[in-house]
Motif scaffolding. Structure first.
Motif, PDB file in Angstrom:
ATOM      1  N   VAL A  19       0.531  -1.668  -0.467  1.00  0.00           N
ATOM      2  CA  VAL A  19       0.151   0.221  -0.067  1.00  0.00           C
ATOM      3  C   VAL A  19       0.801   1.269   0.442  1.00  0.00           C
ATOM      4  O   VAL A  19       0.710   1.523  -0.511  1.00  0.00           O
ATOM      5  N   ASP A 254      -6.981   0.820  -4.003  1.00  0.00           N
ATOM      6  CA  ASP A 254      -8.026   0.494  -3.291  1.00  0.00           C
ATOM      7  C   ASP A 254      -8.944  -1.000  -2.434  1.00  0.00           C
ATOM      8  O   ASP A 254      -8.310  -1.715  -3.426  1.00  0.00           O
ATOM      9  N   PHE A 255      -8.676  -1.228  -1.700  1.00  0.00           N
ATOM     10  CA  PHE A 255      -9.570  -3.158  -1.598  1.00  0.00           C
ATOM     11  C   PHE A 255     -10.538  -3.222  -1.906  1.00  0.00           C
ATOM     12  O   PHE A 255     -10.913  -4.284  -2.174  1.00  0.00           O
ATOM     13  N   TYR A 289      -3.150  -2.254  -2.877  1.00  0.00           N
ATOM     14  CA  TYR A 289      -3.710  -3.140  -1.735  1.00  0.00           C
ATOM     15  C   TYR A 289      -4.595  -4.008  -2.260  1.00  0.00           C
ATOM     16  O   TYR A 289      -5.676  -4.377  -2.634  1.00  0.00           O
ATOM     17  N   ASP A 291      -5.545  -7.411  -0.414  1.00  0.00           N
ATOM     18  CA  ASP A 291      -5.439  -7.648   1.784  1.00  0.00           C
ATOM     19  C   ASP A 291      -5.699  -9.317   1.455  1.00  0.00           C
ATOM     20  O   ASP A 291      -5.780 -10.059   0.829  1.00  0.00           O
TER      21      ASP A 291
END
Length: 319
Positions: A19, A254-255, A289, A291
């Motif tokens: 990130v 972004d996730f 990003y 996760d």
């Protein structure tokens, strides 16, 4: 045993580093990528305005000869008109508008009289809804000054680029990722494939690589289609019949979007295995990003990964 897919204890730290890596790149390079695109888009908008006499005379013949100007014209109205809204307002064929915007052409089977009528309706809507705060000359019934036209072109270009900001950034990031892979491989004696080196991905010479290479797969029913693979690398020690390594370069700001799209890679590896067997591998080169939910989903499919901030992990794939 995997390179990173089974190192669950490292994922949290790597996600944080990835990130940070992406954000640092974004702050430095994304504004330049956006600005360069805006400059080129401004030139195209100025050309579109010239063709339409600065939005004072949008002739159907002009749209027929220059179908690619339609997205720019939609952004010239107040408010900017979405594609489907234009179709509804003008009462025209969805196929006409989609063909003009997606393929930059007029539907070849459309009858000439019907085509001109529908293009005329599109032009009427654009002229009627042209933004008076941007195209100030329309209220004066003239064609505007050079300065006014240039200013209007920048504003419309901003609207166009704003609508596709994510793809602009994604394309710039992908170019940088592939450049990083290229640099890493060439430093270790690999060379990029040139035309005539191989007839397909299975006949690549040892020690070569290629980007955006089409790999054929067999769909249900026997239909053959190509799937694009970002990086295809034939190892130096490859023997006849060995598969090259296949990598998808992915970045994300972004996730949310990564988890929405995580099935894409799973579908690709399933299609590849169905066509070539379980010995073929399809892995990821990641920046940004991603996760643990995303990583776990891909790992469950047998997909391994290399973080861009740890590009040296490519060595563990046998390069």
């Amino acid at each position: 045993m995997g390179v990173n897919r089974d190192k669950v204890d490292l994922w949290k730290a790597d996600v944080a580093r990835s990130v940070d890596f992406y954000n640092e790149w974004f702050m430095v390079f994304a504004p330049n990528a956006f600005r360069e695109t805006r400059i080129e888009t401004t030139k195209r908008v100025e050309k579109a305005l010239l063709l339409t006499e600065n939005l004072t005379n949008i002739r159907p013949e002009t749209l027929q000869a220059n179908p690619s100007v339609l997205p720019m014209l939609r952004m010239a109205t107040c408010p900017p008109i979405a594609r489907d809204r234009l179709i509804g307002l003008a009462g025209v064929s969805p196929n006409l508008v989609k063909s003009m915007e997606d393929e930059q052409r007029i539907p070849p089977m459309m009858k000439a009289a019907e085509l001109l009528e529908q293009l005329n309706r599109i032009g009427d809507i654009i002229e009627r809804m042209a933004d008076p705060d941007i195209f100030v000359w329309k209220q004066r019934s003239d064609n505007g000054t050079t300065e006014e036209v240039h200013r209007a072109s920048i504003i419309v270009a901003d609207r166009l680029c704003g609508a596709v900001a994510n793809p602009i950034i994604r394309n710039a990031q992908e170019k940088r990722q592939l450049a990083a892979i290229k640099s890493w491989l060439e430093a270790r004696g690999y060379r990029e494939l040139v035309l005539g080196d191989a007839k397909d991905f299975l006949t690549m010479p040892a020690g070569t690589f290629s980007f955006r290479f089409n790999v054929p797969i067999t769909m249900d029913g026997g239909k053959k289609v190509n799937i694009p693979v970002d990086a295809v690398i034939m190892r130096k020690n490859a023997q006849r019949g060995d598969f090259p390594a296949l990598f998808e370069a992915k970045s994300a700001g972004d996730f949310t979007n990564t988890n929405k799209r995580r099935k894409e890679e799973a579908v690709k590896i399933q299609q590849l295995r169905k066509t070539y067997g379980n010995q073929i591998a399809f892995d990821l080169f990641l920046c940004g990003y991603f996760d643990s939910g995303y990583l776990g989903y891909e790992a469950a499919e047998g997909i391994d990964l290399v973080w861009e901030h740890r590009i040296e992990d490519l060595a563990q794939f046998g390069f």
